[in-house]
Design a protein around this motif. Structure first.
Motif, mmCIF file in Angstrom:
data_model
loop_
_atom_site.group_PDB
_atom_site.id
_atom_site.type_symbol
_atom_site.label_atom_id
_atom_site.label_comp_id
_atom_site.label_asym_id
_atom_site.label_seq_id
_atom_site.Cartn_x
_atom_site.Cartn_y
_atom_site.Cartn_z
ATOM 1 N N ASN A 29 0.842 -1.188 0.000
ATOM 2 C CA ASN A 29 0.000 0.000 0.000
ATOM 3 C C ASN A 29 0.888 1.253 0.000
ATOM 4 O O ASN A 29 1.689 1.435 0.908
ATOM 5 C CB ASN A 29 -0.894 -0.005 1.239
ATOM 6 N N PRO A 30 0.768 2.148 -1.000
ATOM 7 C CA PRO A 30 1.624 3.335 -1.075
ATOM 8 C C PRO A 30 1.537 4.233 0.157
ATOM 9 O O PRO A 30 2.501 4.928 0.489
ATOM 10 C CB PRO A 30 1.104 4.074 -2.319
ATOM 11 N N LYS A 31 0.388 4.214 0.841
ATOM 12 C CA LYS A 31 0.228 5.065 2.021
ATOM 13 C C LYS A 31 1.160 4.648 3.158
ATOM 14 O O LYS A 31 1.479 5.453 4.033
ATOM 15 C CB LYS A 31 -1.229 5.032 2.503
ATOM 16 N N TRP A 32 1.566 3.399 3.160
ATOM 17 C CA TRP A 32 2.472 2.927 4.203
ATOM 18 C C TRP A 32 3.822 3.633 4.136
ATOM 19 O O TRP A 32 4.463 3.872 5.153
ATOM 20 C CB TRP A 32 2.701 1.421 4.069
ATOM 21 N N ILE A 33 4.253 3.942 2.937
ATOM 22 C CA ILE A 33 5.614 4.448 2.730
ATOM 23 C C ILE A 33 5.798 5.826 3.348
ATOM 24 O O ILE A 33 6.741 6.057 4.118
ATOM 25 C CB ILE A 33 5.953 4.482 1.229
ATOM 26 N N LYS A 48 1.257 -1.677 14.398
ATOM 27 C CA LYS A 48 -0.061 -1.882 15.002
ATOM 28 C C LYS A 48 -1.122 -0.982 14.377
ATOM 29 O O LYS A 48 -2.266 -1.400 14.165
ATOM 30 C CB LYS A 48 0.013 -1.607 16.511
ATOM 31 N N VAL A 49 -0.749 0.269 14.082
ATOM 32 C CA VAL A 49 -1.726 1.265 13.647
ATOM 33 C C VAL A 49 -1.910 1.287 12.136
ATOM 34 O O VAL A 49 -3.030 1.451 11.631
ATOM 35 C CB VAL A 49 -1.317 2.673 14.149
ATOM 36 N N VAL A 50 -0.795 1.137 11.379
ATOM 37 C CA VAL A 50 -0.844 1.356 9.935
ATOM 38 C C VAL A 50 -0.851 0.052 9.134
ATOM 39 O O VAL A 50 -1.809 -0.244 8.407
ATOM 40 C CB VAL A 50 0.332 2.250 9.476
ATOM 41 N N THR A 51 0.225 -0.725 9.225
ATOM 42 C CA THR A 51 0.362 -1.880 8.323
ATOM 43 C C THR A 51 -0.416 -3.112 8.772
ATOM 44 O O THR A 51 -0.768 -3.958 7.939
ATOM 45 C CB THR A 51 1.840 -2.281 8.184
ATOM 46 N N GLN A 91 8.284 -17.555 4.624
ATOM 47 C CA GLN A 91 6.927 -17.020 4.561
ATOM 48 C C GLN A 91 6.769 -16.125 3.340
ATOM 49 O O GLN A 91 7.562 -15.207 3.155
ATOM 50 C CB GLN A 91 6.596 -16.211 5.824
ATOM 51 N N ILE A 92 5.783 -16.372 2.538
ATOM 52 C CA ILE A 92 5.488 -15.535 1.372
ATOM 53 C C ILE A 92 4.325 -14.620 1.742
ATOM 54 O O ILE A 92 3.252 -15.088 2.131
ATOM 55 C CB ILE A 92 5.108 -16.392 0.143
ATOM 56 N N PHE A 93 4.563 -13.320 1.653
ATOM 57 C CA PHE A 93 3.547 -12.351 2.047
ATOM 58 C C PHE A 93 2.734 -11.895 0.845
ATOM 59 O O PHE A 93 3.269 -11.675 -0.240
ATOM 60 C CB PHE A 93 4.210 -11.126 2.687
ATOM 61 N N ASN A 94 1.425 -11.742 1.079
ATOM 62 C CA ASN A 94 0.552 -11.168 0.062
ATOM 63 C C ASN A 94 0.440 -9.667 0.323
ATOM 64 O O ASN A 94 -0.197 -9.242 1.282
ATOM 65 C CB ASN A 94 -0.843 -11.814 0.137
ATOM 66 N N ASN A 95 1.094 -8.867 -0.496
ATOM 67 C CA ASN A 95 1.148 -7.427 -0.250
ATOM 68 C C ASN A 95 0.121 -6.630 -1.039
ATOM 69 O O ASN A 95 0.129 -5.410 -1.044
ATOM 70 C CB ASN A 95 2.551 -6.902 -0.595
ATOM 71 N N ARG A 96 -0.758 -7.283 -1.733
ATOM 72 C CA ARG A 96 -1.749 -6.549 -2.528
ATOM 73 C C ARG A 96 -2.937 -6.174 -1.630
ATOM 74 O O ARG A 96 -3.927 -6.881 -1.534
ATOM 75 C CB ARG A 96 -2.211 -7.408 -3.712
#
Length: 272
Positions: free
Chosen positions: A52-56, A117-120, A266-271
């Motif tokens: 998510n671009p907002k995380w950056i 905890k708050v964002v990602t 672990q493979i993360f789903n980042n979409r």
């Protein structure tokens, strides 16, 4: 400014220029430049994972505040409480120098816990594994800033690359420990970049962070043996404050690396 004779005579003005009471110093410029470059590296990494671009942007904000506040308070409480307890207004004058890397590390850990905890909504280790890569480069920039301030250097040396810090009234060559640490951090950055892009390390939570802790704080521990005491209370100590503070970080790093290797990938789903 710099003359190479038997040793390196160092007398760089830490101030680049000033306008009235406002001054621009090498330390601040390098600190800000390190963060800016680190931001773009981190942004490129996270975009490659399609997060998510907002995380950056929020992550960058959290890190700036955490690093400055944590490093400053670390210096105040670990190294200079006797002075700052009598001059509390000086605590806010960060531009005068005085930042402790251990305090910065603690500040970053607290900030990233909150961000996770708050964002990602991800584990803290997921975020840390990505943050430590550009952080190693930022640390190298900060130590270069210390060199420009003629501060945090080593004991006397006869080696040809010894620096005579003339601005501080030194007449004998000292170990340029700022450069030693900066090079160690650059090496750490290179190793982490290789692990992130060329291996599956980012899919093993805690591995990159563990390598960061081991390399950065082991280097700090050994370099401290040839560094001058930063505070009077360190005189005569078998290990100084920087070394005592480095030990738990190294041990934590070893634990994280072993744990990451033993656990399945672990493979993360980042979409999201």
């Amino acid at each position: 400014m710099i003359h190479i004779l038997n040793f390196i005579h160092w007398n760089v003005n830490p101030e680049i220029f000033h306008i009235g009471s406002l001054s621009v110093r090498w330390y601040g410029l390098l600190f800000a430049s390190g963060f800016l470059i680190g931001y773009y590296i981190g942004e490129y990494m996270l975009k490659s994972e399609k997060v998510n671009p907002k995380w950056i942007d929020s992550l960058f904000f959290y890190l700036i505040i955490a690093t400055v506040v944590g490093a400053r308070l670390g210096h105040v409480f670990f190294y200079g409480w006797e002075y700052y307890s009598q001059h509390p207004a000086e605590i806010f004058k960060v531009w005068h120098g005085g930042l402790a890397s251990h305090g910065g590390a603690i500040g970053i850990l607290v900030a990233l816990y909150i961000h996770s905890k708050v964002v990602t909504k991800r584990t803290m280790l997921w975020t840390l594994d990505r943050v430590v890569v550009p952080t190693a480069l930022v640390a190298a920039f900060i130590r270069t800033g210390n060199l420009m301030n003629s501060e945090i250097y080593g004991v006397q040396t006869s080696l040809p690359w010894g620096f005579i810090f003339e601005r501080n009234g030194e007449t004998l060559a000292k170990h340029p420990t700022q450069i030693y640490e900066a090079l160690a951090y650059l090496l750490t950055f290179g190793v982490l970049m290789y692990l992130y892009w060329k291996t599956n390390s980012k899919n093993r939570p805690g591995l990159l962070m563990g390598v960061f802790f081991i390399m950065v704080f082991a280097a700090r521990f050994f370099i401290e043996f040839i560094k001058e005491d930063q505070e009077a209370f360190e005189a005569g100590m078998a290990l100084n404050m920087g070394q005592w503070l480095s030990i738990p970080f190294v041990l934590t790093g070893i634990f994280l690396v072993i744990r990451a290797i033993k656990k399945p990938e672990q493979i993360f789903n980042n979409r999201q």
